[in-house]
Write a protein that holds these residues in place. Structure first.
Motif, PDB file in Angstrom:
ATOM      1  N   UNK A  61     -34.206   0.761  96.151  1.00  0.00           N
ATOM      2  CA  UNK A  61     -33.237   1.774  96.587  1.00  0.00           C
ATOM      3  C   UNK A  61     -33.279   3.028  95.718  1.00  0.00           C
ATOM      4  N   UNK A  62     -33.557   2.864  94.437  1.00  0.00           N
ATOM      5  CA  UNK A  62     -33.469   4.017  93.543  1.00  0.00           C
ATOM      6  C   UNK A  62     -34.605   5.025  93.736  1.00  0.00           C
ATOM      7  N   UNK A  63     -35.629   4.684  94.540  1.00  0.00           N
ATOM      8  CA  UNK A  63     -36.698   5.644  94.833  1.00  0.00           C
ATOM      9  C   UNK A  63     -36.825   5.932  96.318  1.00  0.00           C
ATOM     10  N   UNK A  64     -36.076   5.227  97.120  1.00  0.00           N
ATOM     11  CA  UNK A  64     -36.195   5.369  98.572  1.00  0.00           C
ATOM     12  C   UNK A  64     -35.896   6.802  98.987  1.00  0.00           C
ATOM     13  N   UNK A  65     -36.773   7.355  99.809  1.00  0.00           N
ATOM     14  CA  UNK A  65     -36.608   8.725 100.258  1.00  0.00           C
ATOM     15  C   UNK A  65     -37.233   9.757  99.342  1.00  0.00           C
ATOM     16  N   UNK A  66     -37.612   9.349  98.140  1.00  0.00           N
ATOM     17  CA  UNK A  66     -38.232  10.279  97.171  1.00  0.00           C
ATOM     18  C   UNK A  66     -39.688   9.926  96.885  1.00  0.00           C
ATOM     19  N   UNK A  67     -40.017   8.648  96.854  1.00  0.00           N
ATOM     20  CA  UNK A  67     -41.357   8.180  96.529  1.00  0.00           C
ATOM     21  C   UNK A  67     -42.032   7.649  97.780  1.00  0.00           C
ATOM     22  N   UNK A  68     -43.361   7.797  97.825  1.00  0.00           N
ATOM     23  CA  UNK A  68     -44.146   7.258  98.930  1.00  0.00           C
ATOM     24  C   UNK A  68     -45.364   6.541  98.373  1.00  0.00           C
ATOM     25  N   UNK A  69     -45.501   5.285  98.758  1.00  0.00           N
ATOM     26  CA  UNK A  69     -46.674   4.504  98.361  1.00  0.00           C
ATOM     27  C   UNK A  69     -47.678   4.518  99.507  1.00  0.00           C
ATOM     28  N   UNK A  70     -48.949   4.665  99.173  1.00  0.00           N
ATOM     29  CA  UNK A  70     -49.993   4.667 100.193  1.00  0.00           C
ATOM     30  C   UNK A  70     -51.286   4.200  99.550  1.00  0.00           C
ATOM     31  N   UNK A  71     -52.281   3.954 100.388  1.00  0.00           N
ATOM     32  CA  UNK A  71     -53.560   3.516  99.843  1.00  0.00           C
ATOM     33  C   UNK A  71     -54.695   3.998 100.715  1.00  0.00           C
ATOM     34  N   UNK A  72     -55.832   4.169 100.086  1.00  0.00           N
ATOM     35  CA  UNK A  72     -57.071   4.544 100.763  1.00  0.00           C
ATOM     36  C   UNK A  72     -58.005   3.354 100.643  1.00  0.00           C
ATOM     37  N   UNK A  73     -58.154   2.622 101.741  1.00  0.00           N
ATOM     38  CA  UNK A  73     -58.969   1.398 101.686  1.00  0.00           C
ATOM     39  C   UNK A  73     -60.437   1.711 101.421  1.00  0.00           C
ATOM     40  N   UNK A  74     -60.923   2.808 101.944  1.00  0.00           N
ATOM     41  CA  UNK A  74     -62.336   3.147 101.772  1.00  0.00           C
ATOM     42  C   UNK A  74     -62.649   3.462 100.309  1.00  0.00           C
ATOM     43  N   UNK A  75     -61.729   4.204  99.655  1.00  0.00           N
ATOM     44  CA  UNK A  75     -61.943   4.592  98.266  1.00  0.00           C
ATOM     45  C   UNK A  75     -61.373   3.576  97.286  1.00  0.00           C
ATOM     46  N   UNK A  76     -60.605   2.609  97.801  1.00  0.00           N
ATOM     47  CA  UNK A  76     -59.957   1.586  96.976  1.00  0.00           C
ATOM     48  C   UNK A  76     -59.044   2.242  95.933  1.00  0.00           C
ATOM     49  N   UNK A  77     -58.186   3.121  96.411  1.00  0.00           N
ATOM     50  CA  UNK A  77     -57.236   3.811  95.545  1.00  0.00           C
ATOM     51  C   UNK A  77     -55.838   3.619  96.101  1.00  0.00           C
ATOM     52  N   UNK A  78     -54.934   3.293  95.229  1.00  0.00           N
ATOM     53  CA  UNK A  78     -53.519   3.193  95.536  1.00  0.00           C
ATOM     54  C   UNK A  78     -52.835   4.445  95.000  1.00  0.00           C
ATOM     55  N   UNK A  79     -51.881   4.975  95.773  1.00  0.00           N
ATOM     56  CA  UNK A  79     -51.181   6.185  95.368  1.00  0.00           C
ATOM     57  C   UNK A  79     -49.675   5.946  95.294  1.00  0.00           C
ATOM     58  N   UNK A  80     -49.036   6.769  94.494  1.00  0.00           N
ATOM     59  CA  UNK A  80     -47.577   6.853  94.505  1.00  0.00           C
ATOM     60  C   UNK A  80     -47.211   8.328  94.406  1.00  0.00           C
ATOM     61  N   UNK A  81     -46.764   8.890  95.512  1.00  0.00           N
ATOM     62  CA  UNK A  81     -46.283  10.261  95.527  1.00  0.00           C
ATOM     63  C   UNK A  81     -44.820  10.254  95.125  1.00  0.00           C
ATOM     64  N   UNK A  82     -44.518  10.978  94.076  1.00  0.00           N
ATOM     65  CA  UNK A  82     -43.158  10.996  93.544  1.00  0.00           C
ATOM     66  C   UNK A  82     -42.596  12.403  93.645  1.00  0.00           C
ATOM     67  N   UNK A  83     -41.575  12.557  94.440  1.00  0.00           N
ATOM     68  CA  UNK A  83     -40.914  13.842  94.632  1.00  0.00           C
ATOM     69  C   UNK A  83     -39.475  13.776  94.120  1.00  0.00           C
ATOM     70  N   UNK A  84     -38.889  14.942  93.935  1.00  0.00           N
ATOM     71  CA  UNK A  84     -37.489  15.037  93.484  1.00  0.00           C
ATOM     72  C   UNK A  84     -37.242  14.150  92.264  1.00  0.00           C
ATOM     73  N   UNK A  85     -38.110  14.273  91.307  1.00  0.00           N
ATOM     74  CA  UNK A  85     -38.038  13.404  90.133  1.00  0.00           C
ATOM     75  C   UNK A  85     -36.782  13.641  89.329  1.00  0.00           C
ATOM     76  N   UNK A  86     -36.271  12.551  88.779  1.00  0.00           N
ATOM     77  CA  UNK A  86     -35.065  12.581  87.963  1.00  0.00           C
ATOM     78  C   UNK A  86     -35.415  12.140  86.543  1.00  0.00           C
TER      79      UNK A  86
END
Length: 123
Positions: free
Chosen positions: A61-86
């Protein structure tokens, strides 16, 4: 053997953004459960977000709406986009892999961990 290397941490001001990356070598990646955790000194490591092999996501809950997790299967990279950081988002951030399709944001379930990348948010 799975190896994970995080990058993208740094220092930002409140309201800023960062994108963390986690490059995986070894393992299948596509069928794995992957997650981001974070830890501050003196506190337990806590889950932030996870993504399943089917692309389903879960956020605390404390990151919901601000952070986005995603991944690129081809490149084998996991991401975490962090917006509105506190300020309270400041921590060492770790990526983790569970070599199974069952995916839950539970520290004890994950098999492999990266070395961490530091995120510092200042006011």
């Amino acid at each position: 053997q799975v190896q994970l290397v995080e990058s993208g941490g740094g220092s930002v001001q409140t309201g800023g953004s960062l994108r963390l990356s986690c490059a995986q070598s070894g393992g299948t990646f596509r069928s794995d459960c992957m997650a981001w955790f974070r830890q501050v000194p003196g506190k337990e490591r806590e889950g932030v977000a996870r993504i399943g092999s089917d692309g389903s996501t879960f956020y605390e809950d404390f990151v919901k709406g601000r952070f986005t997790i995603s991944k690129d299967n081809a490149q084998k990279i996991l991401y975490l986009q962090m917006n509105s950081l506190k300020v309270e988002d400041s921590a060492m951030y770790y990526c983790a892999v569970r070599r199974d399709e069952f995916c839950r944001l539970d520290l004890s379930l994950f098999d492999y961990w990266g070395q961490g990348t530091q995120v510092t948010v200042s006011s």
